[in-house]
Design a protein around this motif. Structure first.
Motif, PDB file in Angstrom:
ATOM      1  N   SER A  37       0.826  -1.210   0.000  1.00 17.11           N
ATOM      2  CA  SER A  37       0.000   0.000   0.000  1.00 17.11           C
ATOM      3  C   SER A  37       0.859   1.258   0.000  1.00 17.11           C
ATOM      4  N   LEU A  38       1.950   1.236   0.763  1.00 16.03           N
ATOM      5  CA  LEU A  38       2.841   2.394   0.793  1.00 16.03           C
ATOM      6  C   LEU A  38       3.499   2.625  -0.556  1.00 16.03           C
ATOM      7  N   VAL A  39       3.905   1.550  -1.215  1.00 21.76           N
ATOM      8  CA  VAL A  39       4.515   1.684  -2.537  1.00 21.76           C
ATOM      9  C   VAL A  39       3.505   2.228  -3.541  1.00 21.76           C
ATOM     10  N   PHE A  40       2.287   1.706  -3.485  1.00 24.45           N
ATOM     11  CA  PHE A  40       1.236   2.187  -4.389  1.00 24.45           C
ATOM     12  C   PHE A  40       0.907   3.646  -4.114  1.00 24.45           C
ATOM     13  N   LEU A  41       0.819   4.025  -2.826  1.00 24.87           N
ATOM     14  CA  LEU A  41       0.532   5.411  -2.463  1.00 24.87           C
ATOM     15  C   LEU A  41       1.653   6.342  -2.907  1.00 24.87           C
ATOM     16  N   PHE A  42       2.873   5.908  -2.755  1.00 22.34           N
ATOM     17  CA  PHE A  42       4.011   6.723  -3.197  1.00 22.34           C
ATOM     18  C   PHE A  42       3.992   6.905  -4.711  1.00 22.34           C
ATOM     19  N   ALA A  43       3.626   5.832  -5.436  1.00 22.43           N
ATOM     20  CA  ALA A  43       3.664   5.886  -6.898  1.00 22.43           C
ATOM     21  C   ALA A  43       2.584   6.791  -7.474  1.00 22.43           C
ATOM     22  N   ILE A  44       1.400   6.849  -6.858  1.00 22.32           N
ATOM     23  CA  ILE A  44       0.293   7.605  -7.450  1.00 22.32           C
ATOM     24  C   ILE A  44       0.032   8.940  -6.769  1.00 22.32           C
ATOM     25  N   VAL A  45       0.652   9.177  -5.588  1.00 22.86           N
ATOM     26  CA  VAL A  45       0.388  10.427  -4.864  1.00 22.86           C
ATOM     27  C   VAL A  45       1.669  11.221  -4.649  1.00 22.86           C
ATOM     28  N   PHE A  46       2.591  10.672  -3.884  1.00 19.91           N
ATOM     29  CA  PHE A  46       3.747  11.445  -3.455  1.00 19.91           C
ATOM     30  C   PHE A  46       4.718  11.734  -4.601  1.00 19.91           C
TER      31      PHE A  46
END
Length: 314
Positions: A37-46
């Motif tokens: 989830s953190l990797v996905f959040l980093f890829a699409i948000v941060f």
């Protein structure tokens, strides 16, 4: 005696003898489950956010890609002196105030009416939710067809009923185009206001209203001194969210009017799109989007600060 000395000289040996696992080993399963989830959040948000923030401080034009460079605050200085930016900012404010204010007023009235017990109340509640449930693009395209001055349903009905002599230019007249955007925005957003108000009203105990009635308070006094103060926290959150969503709403002006006529319905977020993807000024368009984000952050901070001073969240 020597064994005791060894233990004192090597305190880590005592930790090893306890057999307790380290923090990372103990929570390895939890971290492994959170990691995707953190990797996905980093890829699409941060990562896109960091890239956009960096792009706002560069001169980047697709017409002249070889001239791409860091230019500091030049994009923001240009925005401060750009007449189109101030016009777009005024348009965004008019849209936000008009849509949020009218949608809350209509949602409040609807919530107060639907809070009473009457026949087929559930059906009316479900029907009012339809404008909010319909996908925004679908509703905007439908409204664009109905407001069309050539074959739109509204103009056809007005002419057949002899209410007007010629079709009304809803989307071609600057003032009527802005009014049309506000009407469509209110139509699609007031159900959200109605739901939030209705949820707040349902949490008010009936004993308060009954006590006010016994004390001789009329409906207006009950609403002013009991109902409104109790639903005010929900009102603050709902209007704040709607203001942010409306200020950053790209689909409504883009689908309905395309920003016209003569940029009279071009908000700041749509101007950022035009600069970046129609005029190919990627850096300048990104800086306009960053300005919009900062304005919304300031609006949220100031709004919540003022309400907190008034004791809404105490």
């Amino acid at each position: 005696m020597q064994d005791v000395v060894r233990v004192r000289r090597h305190p880590t040996a005592r930790r090893q003898d306890t057999g307790k696992p380290s923090h990372w080993r103990k929570n390895a399963m939890a971290y492994s489950l959170i990691l995707p989830s953190l990797v996905f959040l980093f890829a699409i948000v941060f990562y896109p956010l960091a890239t956009g923030l960096a792009e706002g401080f560069r001169y980047h034009s697709r017409v002249q890609p070889w001239l791409t460079r860091f230019n500091g605050l030049d994009n923001y200085v240009q925005a401060l002196h750009d007449h189109d930016v101030w016009l777009a900012l005024r348009t965004s404010l008019i849209m936000t105030v008009g849509i949020v204010g009218l949608s809350y007023l209509l949602g409040l009235v609807s919530g107060l009416l639907l809070n009473h017990k009457f026949r087929m109340r559930g059906l009316y509640r479900a029907l009012i939710l339809v404008p909010w449930v319909v996908p925004p693009v679908v509703s905007y395209i439908s409204w664009q067809w109905m407001l069309n001055d050539q074959s739109g349903l509204i103009d056809v009905l007005l002419v057949k009923l002899h209410l007007v002599d010629s079709p009304v230019l809803f989307l071609s007249n600057p003032r009527l185009a802005m009014a049309s955007i506000i009407v469509v925005g209110v139509w699609s957003r007031f159900p959200f206001m109605m739901i939030t108000v209705l949820a707040a009203l349902s949490s008010i105990p009936d004993d308060l209203n009954e006590s006010a009635a016994l004390d001789g308070a009329n409906r207006w006094q009950t609403f002013r001194y009991i109902t409104m103060p109790l639903i005010l926290p929900v009102t603050v959150v709902a209007t704040l969210l709607q203001a942010i969503w409306t200020f950053n709403d790209f689909g409504l002006p883009f689908v309905l009017t395309g920003g016209g006529p003569a940029n009279s319905t071009t908000p700041l977020i749509l101007l950022a799109y035009k600069e970046a993807f129609q005029r190919f000024n990627i850096g300048y368009g990104t800086s306009l989007a960053i300005i919009s984000m900062v304005l919304m952050l300031l609006l949220g901070a100031i709004y919540l600060r003022l309400q907190k001073k008034q004791g809404v969240y105490q």
